[in-house]
Motif scaffolding. Structure first.
Motif, mmCIF file in Angstrom:
data_model
loop_
_atom_site.group_PDB
_atom_site.id
_atom_site.type_symbol
_atom_site.label_atom_id
_atom_site.label_comp_id
_atom_site.label_asym_id
_atom_site.label_seq_id
_atom_site.Cartn_x
_atom_site.Cartn_y
_atom_site.Cartn_z
ATOM 1 N N LEU A 87 -7.767 36.264 71.287
ATOM 2 C CA LEU A 87 -7.710 35.775 72.933
ATOM 3 C C LEU A 87 -8.911 36.182 73.721
ATOM 4 C CD1 LEU A 87 -5.804 34.348 74.974
ATOM 5 C CD2 LEU A 87 -4.657 36.465 75.514
ATOM 6 N N LEU A 90 -12.010 34.089 72.801
ATOM 7 C CA LEU A 90 -11.835 32.717 73.382
ATOM 8 C C LEU A 90 -12.324 32.994 74.924
ATOM 9 C CD1 LEU A 90 -8.510 31.676 71.847
ATOM 10 C CD2 LEU A 90 -10.936 30.711 71.489
ATOM 11 N N THR A 100 -9.465 28.737 78.792
ATOM 12 C CA THR A 100 -8.325 29.178 77.786
ATOM 13 C C THR A 100 -6.991 29.295 78.663
ATOM 14 O OG1 THR A 100 -10.096 30.390 76.464
ATOM 15 C CG2 THR A 100 -7.585 31.053 76.251
ATOM 16 N N VAL A 103 -5.437 25.995 78.878
ATOM 17 C CA VAL A 103 -5.101 25.462 77.740
ATOM 18 C C VAL A 103 -3.780 26.049 77.487
ATOM 19 C CG1 VAL A 103 -5.368 25.457 75.051
ATOM 20 C CG2 VAL A 103 -7.072 24.783 76.708
ATOM 21 N N LEU A 141 -0.443 31.811 72.157
ATOM 22 C CA LEU A 141 -1.804 31.629 71.491
ATOM 23 C C LEU A 141 -1.072 31.208 69.910
ATOM 24 C CD1 LEU A 141 -4.673 31.268 71.383
ATOM 25 C CD2 LEU A 141 -4.894 33.594 70.976
ATOM 26 N N ALA A 173 -11.320 21.619 75.898
ATOM 27 C CA ALA A 173 -11.022 22.915 75.808
ATOM 28 C C ALA A 173 -10.156 23.265 74.673
ATOM 29 C CB ALA A 173 -10.734 23.536 77.111
ATOM 30 N N TYR A 174 -8.704 22.246 74.706
ATOM 31 C CA TYR A 174 -7.735 22.596 73.724
ATOM 32 C C TYR A 174 -8.438 22.302 72.296
ATOM 33 C CZ TYR A 174 -3.434 21.632 71.057
ATOM 34 O OH TYR A 174 -2.623 22.021 70.006
ATOM 35 N N ARG A 176 -11.314 22.743 71.392
ATOM 36 C CA ARG A 176 -12.304 23.854 71.038
ATOM 37 C C ARG A 176 -11.471 25.185 70.590
ATOM 38 N NH1 ARG A 176 -16.858 24.867 68.714
ATOM 39 N NH2 ARG A 176 -18.298 26.598 69.676
ATOM 40 N N VAL A 177 -10.304 25.375 71.600
ATOM 41 C CA VAL A 177 -9.595 26.661 70.905
ATOM 42 C C VAL A 177 -8.738 26.506 69.477
ATOM 43 C CG1 VAL A 177 -7.148 27.656 71.510
ATOM 44 C CG2 VAL A 177 -8.723 27.221 73.243
ATOM 45 N N ARG A 180 -11.461 26.995 66.858
ATOM 46 C CA ARG A 180 -12.302 28.290 66.668
ATOM 47 C C ARG A 180 -11.165 29.192 66.173
ATOM 48 N NH1 ARG A 180 -14.852 31.614 71.326
ATOM 49 N NH2 ARG A 180 -15.380 32.714 69.133
ATOM 50 N N LEU A 181 -9.818 29.014 66.222
ATOM 51 C CA LEU A 181 -9.005 29.837 66.219
ATOM 52 C C LEU A 181 -9.007 30.324 64.506
ATOM 53 C CD1 LEU A 181 -5.424 29.240 68.370
ATOM 54 C CD2 LEU A 181 -6.758 31.488 67.964
#
Length: 214
Positions: A87, A90, A100, A103, A141, A173-174, A176-177, A180-181
């Motif tokens: 978190l 992000l 973030t 999202v 998350l 943005a979603y 991207r999250v 990356r997660l």
């Protein structure tokens, strides 16, 4: 010695639309600590309404809760909780703190926690709270990651109406999250840091959902 807060209940998050369509007031599957519970009569009814085998839905619920258990194991063994680190990363960007937070709020609006589903909290209020000693932001998350994994699993496609994240995925943005997660979490074969291979052949039948339990 201070008492440890009870573990947060973890459940298979469904869209608010699916919950309303199937008349769901409680979770189909839930885990608290090491105990998994399921509402088998409702699982069978929902599967029948979807036109799928109840075993496929049950297998998906089991896979989801196993993934929660893997994350919990990483959380216990890491010097700093892995989801808190993810978190923070992000928030540092990309996509950044404000994106973030947006999202997570939109995720909770579509996939409500029990408190949001019951109307006791708004998504933004829920994110500011804590459950079982954990930040609701990290809990959300975690659920977001597992929802994305379910949507990326071709074998779960017949069940996607329950957890369809495509409206959220319109937001860069979603996406991207979600991208990356996996890189921010420890990679465990079949675990939370492992996204399905998009080039892998599609399963021949819905029954292959259960293969994730092997």
């Amino acid at each position: 010695m201070p008492r440890r807060p009870p573990a947060a209940a973890r459940d298979l998050r469904l869209t608010a639309t699916a919950r309303a369509r199937h008349g769901l007031q409680a979770a189909l599957f839930s885990v608290r600590g090491d105990l998994m519970t399921s509402d088998l009569p409702t699982v069978r009814r929902v599967a029948r309404e979807l036109g799928v085998d109840a075993g496929d839905l049950y297998a998906l619920g089991c896979i989801h809760e196993i993934q929660h258990a893997l994350i919990a194991a990483h959380e216990r063994s890491a010097p700093r909780p892995v989801l808190s680190r993810a978190l923070a990363s992000l928030a540092a960007g990309p996509p950044g703190r404000a994106a973030t937070e947006r999202v997570l709020e939109r995720y909770l609006a579509r996939f409500p926690s029990p408190a949001v589903a019951a109307g006791r909290r708004s998504p933004s209020d829920d994110l500011r709270g804590r459950t079982g000693g954990r930040s609701n932001r990290t809990l959300t998350l975690e659920e977001l990651l597992l929802t994305a994994l379910a949507n990326a699993n071709p074998a779960a496609a017949p069940l996607q109406a329950l957890f369809d994240d495509r409206p959220l995925a319109r937001d860069p943005a979603y996406r991207r999250v979600v991208e990356r997660l996996p890189g921010l979490l420890p990679a465990t074969p079949g675990g939370p840091g492992t996204m399905p291979d998009p080039d892998a052949p599609e399963p021949e039948s819905r029954d292959e959902i259960a293969a994730g339990l092997d």
